[in-house]
Design an enzyme around this catalytic site. Structure first.
Site, PDB file in Angstrom:
ATOM      1  N   GLY A   9      -5.061   2.134   2.681  1.00 18.60           N
ATOM      2  CA  GLY A   9      -4.226   3.332   2.818  1.00 18.60           C
ATOM      3  C   GLY A   9      -4.171   3.896   1.431  1.00 18.60           C
ATOM      4  O   GLY A   9      -3.100   4.458   1.190  1.00 18.60           O
ATOM      5  N   GLY A  12      -3.269   7.846   0.742  1.00 13.80           N
ATOM      6  CA  GLY A  12      -1.900   8.310   1.010  1.00 13.80           C
ATOM      7  C   GLY A  12      -0.975   8.759  -0.081  1.00 13.80           C
ATOM      8  O   GLY A  12      -1.429   8.639  -1.348  1.00 13.80           O
ATOM      9  N   GLN A  13       0.188   9.385   0.248  1.00 13.26           N
ATOM     10  CA  GLN A  13       1.211   9.629  -0.887  1.00 13.26           C
ATOM     11  C   GLN A  13       1.474   8.721  -1.859  1.00 13.26           C
ATOM     12  O   GLN A  13       1.346   8.946  -3.039  1.00 13.26           O
ATOM     13  CB  GLN A  13       2.511  10.051  -0.251  1.00 13.26           C
ATOM     14  CG  GLN A  13       3.273  10.743  -1.235  1.00 13.26           C
ATOM     15  CD  GLN A  13       4.728  10.989  -0.874  1.00 13.26           C
ATOM     16  OE1 GLN A  13       5.325  10.394   0.199  1.00 13.26           O
ATOM     17  NE2 GLN A  13       5.799  11.909  -1.400  1.00 13.26           N
ATOM     18  N   ASP A  35      -9.453   3.218   2.466  1.00 10.27           N
ATOM     19  CA  ASP A  35      -8.588   4.098   3.288  1.00 10.27           C
ATOM     20  C   ASP A  35      -9.660   4.395   4.592  1.00 10.27           C
ATOM     21  O   ASP A  35     -10.844   3.858   4.597  1.00 10.27           O
ATOM     22  CB  ASP A  35      -8.124   5.242   2.900  1.00 10.27           C
ATOM     23  CG  ASP A  35      -6.938   6.043   3.324  1.00 10.27           C
ATOM     24  OD1 ASP A  35      -5.884   6.012   3.047  1.00 10.27           O
ATOM     25  OD2 ASP A  35      -7.274   6.574   4.695  1.00 10.27           O
ATOM     26  N   ILE A  36      -8.977   4.659   5.694  1.00 17.06           N
ATOM     27  CA  ILE A  36      -9.659   5.023   6.871  1.00 17.06           C
ATOM     28  C   ILE A  36     -10.550   6.349   6.614  1.00 17.06           C
ATOM     29  O   ILE A  36     -11.651   6.433   7.514  1.00 17.06           O
ATOM     30  CB  ILE A  36      -8.839   5.025   8.055  1.00 17.06           C
ATOM     31  CG1 ILE A  36      -9.772   4.946   9.334  1.00 17.06           C
ATOM     32  CG2 ILE A  36      -8.172   6.137   8.140  1.00 17.06           C
ATOM     33  CD1 ILE A  36      -8.786   4.434  10.584  1.00 17.06           C
ATOM     34  N   ASP A  53     -11.081   0.141   7.875  1.00 17.50           N
ATOM     35  CA  ASP A  53      -9.822   0.418   8.883  1.00 17.50           C
ATOM     36  C   ASP A  53      -9.127  -0.932   8.966  1.00 17.50           C
ATOM     37  O   ASP A  53      -9.384  -1.926   9.273  1.00 17.50           O
ATOM     38  CB  ASP A  53     -10.680   0.624  10.398  1.00 17.50           C
ATOM     39  CG  ASP A  53      -9.570   0.788  11.410  1.00 17.50           C
ATOM     40  OD1 ASP A  53      -8.342   0.854  11.427  1.00 17.50           O
ATOM     41  OD2 ASP A  53      -9.941   0.986  12.599  1.00 17.50           O
ATOM     42  N   TYR A 143       9.400   3.670  14.071  1.00 14.56           N
ATOM     43  CA  TYR A 143       8.929   3.373  12.584  1.00 14.56           C
ATOM     44  C   TYR A 143       9.800   2.468  12.039  1.00 14.56           C
ATOM     45  O   TYR A 143       9.581   1.484  11.612  1.00 14.56           O
ATOM     46  CB  TYR A 143       8.905   4.795  12.110  1.00 14.56           C
ATOM     47  CG  TYR A 143       8.740   4.670  10.481  1.00 14.56           C
ATOM     48  CD1 TYR A 143       7.589   4.358   9.857  1.00 14.56           C
ATOM     49  CD2 TYR A 143       9.843   4.997   9.565  1.00 14.56           C
ATOM     50  CE1 TYR A 143       7.316   4.202   8.547  1.00 14.56           C
ATOM     51  CE2 TYR A 143       9.535   4.946   7.865  1.00 14.56           C
ATOM     52  CZ  TYR A 143       8.179   4.544   7.797  1.00 14.56           C
ATOM     53  OH  TYR A 143       8.140   4.376   6.391  1.00 14.56           O
ATOM     54  N   LYS A 147       9.285  -1.336  10.784  1.00 12.63           N
ATOM     55  CA  LYS A 147       9.649  -1.852   9.399  1.00 12.63           C
ATOM     56  C   LYS A 147      10.508  -3.186   9.653  1.00 12.63           C
ATOM     57  O   LYS A 147      10.620  -4.088   8.569  1.00 12.63           O
ATOM     58  CB  LYS A 147      10.249  -0.667   8.870  1.00 12.63           C
ATOM     59  CG  LYS A 147       9.380   0.165   8.521  1.00 12.63           C
ATOM     60  CD  LYS A 147       8.113  -0.130   7.658  1.00 12.63           C
ATOM     61  CE  LYS A 147       7.117   0.795   7.158  1.00 12.63           C
ATOM     62  NZ  LYS A 147       5.997   0.663   6.349  1.00 12.63           N
TER      63      LYS A 147
END
Ligand code: NAD
Length: 314
Positions: A9, A12-13, A35-36, A53, A143, A147
């Protein structure tokens, strides 16, 4: 022994900034970003990168094997606001990817894991101010549920299989380098872009919604500090509370007006208001400070200065 790092990932941010920092510390030959999709050209072009993935256990194992990976940073996830639109997809992605990485560590293919948790583990019944490490945790978003469950599994894999997994409960993260990926705290990045582009911003949270936030550099430094700390200093194997600043939309807007006097903010809360209302307003991170010397650097005023100076409007 191999010291190779895999970031999952990475576009991402957080992943994109983490990748840049890890490449600068460990050398581009030792850091594999994945990343995907190819959605961050800087990450893709400035070192080793592969499409991966994280839902696919066989592919993740192949990548770990082929590259003799020592440490995995698992940053792939579906975030809070998007997760409410696709609850089952969020559950599948957030849980499957964690199990894949924890199981690879359990089987000895990986030696160390970083997995981020979030302030979303808390819920509407959690005390909101200076929220403690251990308190009532009844998250109301899918979400937050992923977590919280993820944290339990991390601790379980540490206790039962000796997996060296480490985790932080990030607050909302602010950065000018990569746009946020669909969270409830995204307004605190968007506001700067809109202030510079149009001089106004319609906020999707009400003016007095106080949330814990952090500048990205603090989050990255905290992550590296946690990962570098000797194992005996890591007393919490679920996830550490991590705090820095907390503010409301009205307060962030006031710091922008100091720099851009004509800036105007308006408020039009949407479904994300309920998510924000279920989260803490401020975080007690004294255990992280005590165990491995966590200390954030950036104040709200400094964050605003950095954001307004560095955002480039096309
Ligand atoms: P993001 O949405 O910006 O990035 C996630 C990345 O994962 C994306 O590049 C996406 O393409 C990739 N991805 C999605 N599905 C994938 C898959 N199947 N395989 C491989 N990659 C896949 O998220 P972020 O803000 O960088 O967050 C990273 C982690 O930190 C997440 O676990 C998130 O829950 C957590 N976190 C973030 C914040 C925040 O404010 N950004 C706060 C708390 C916790």
């Amino acid at each position: 022994m191999s010291s190779k790092i895999l970031i999952i990932g990475a576009c991402g941010q957080i992943g994109s900034e983490l990748t840049a920092r890890l490449r600068s510390i460990y050398g581009i030959e030792n850091v594999i970003a994945s990343d995907i999709s190819y959605n961050n050209s800087e990450v893709v072009n400035s070192g080793l990168f592969q499409i991966l993935d994280a839902n696919n256990y066989t592919e993740v194992k192949k990548c770990v094997d082929r590259n003799k990976i020592h440490t995995v940073y698992l940053m792939a996830a579906m975030l809070s606001a998007v997760g409410e639109k696709y609850p089952m997809k969020a559950w599948d992605l957030n849980m499957n990817t964690l199990f894949h990485v924890l199981n690879l560590a359990k089987e000895g293919f990986i030696k160390k894991v970083f997995w981020p948790s979030s302030i979303a583990v808390f819920g509407p019944t959690t005390p909101k101010e200076n929220t403690a490490q251990r308190t009532i945790m009844e998250p109301s978003t899918v979400y937050g549920i992923t977590k919280q469950v993820g944290e339990r599994w991390c601790e379980y894999y540490f206790n039962n299989y000796n997996v060296d997994v480490r985790s932080l409960r990030y607050p909302g993260l602010i950065s000018y380098k990569t746009k946020p990926g669909g969270g409830t705290t995204d307004y605190a990045v968007e506001i700067y872009y809109e202030a510079l582009k149009t001089g106004q911003y319609e906020c999707f949270l009400s003016k007095d919604t106080r949330l814990p936030m952090m500048y990205m550099d603090d989050a990255i430094e905290g992550t590296l500090q946690l990962m570098d700390a000797p194992a005996e200093k890591i007393k919490i194997r679920s996830s550490y509370n991590l705090g820095a600043v907390d503010f409301t939309p009205e307060e962030i807007a006031a710091t922008i007006t100091e720099n851009l006097p004509d800036f105007k903010i308006s408020y039009n809360p949407d479904f994300r208001q309920a998510i924000a209302d279920s989260w803490p307003q401020s975080i007690d991170d004294s255990i992280a400070r005590q165990d491995w010397d966590w200390k954030p650097k950036f104040t709200l005023k400094q964050i605003t200065d950095v954001m307004l100076t560095n955002i480039k409007i096309d």
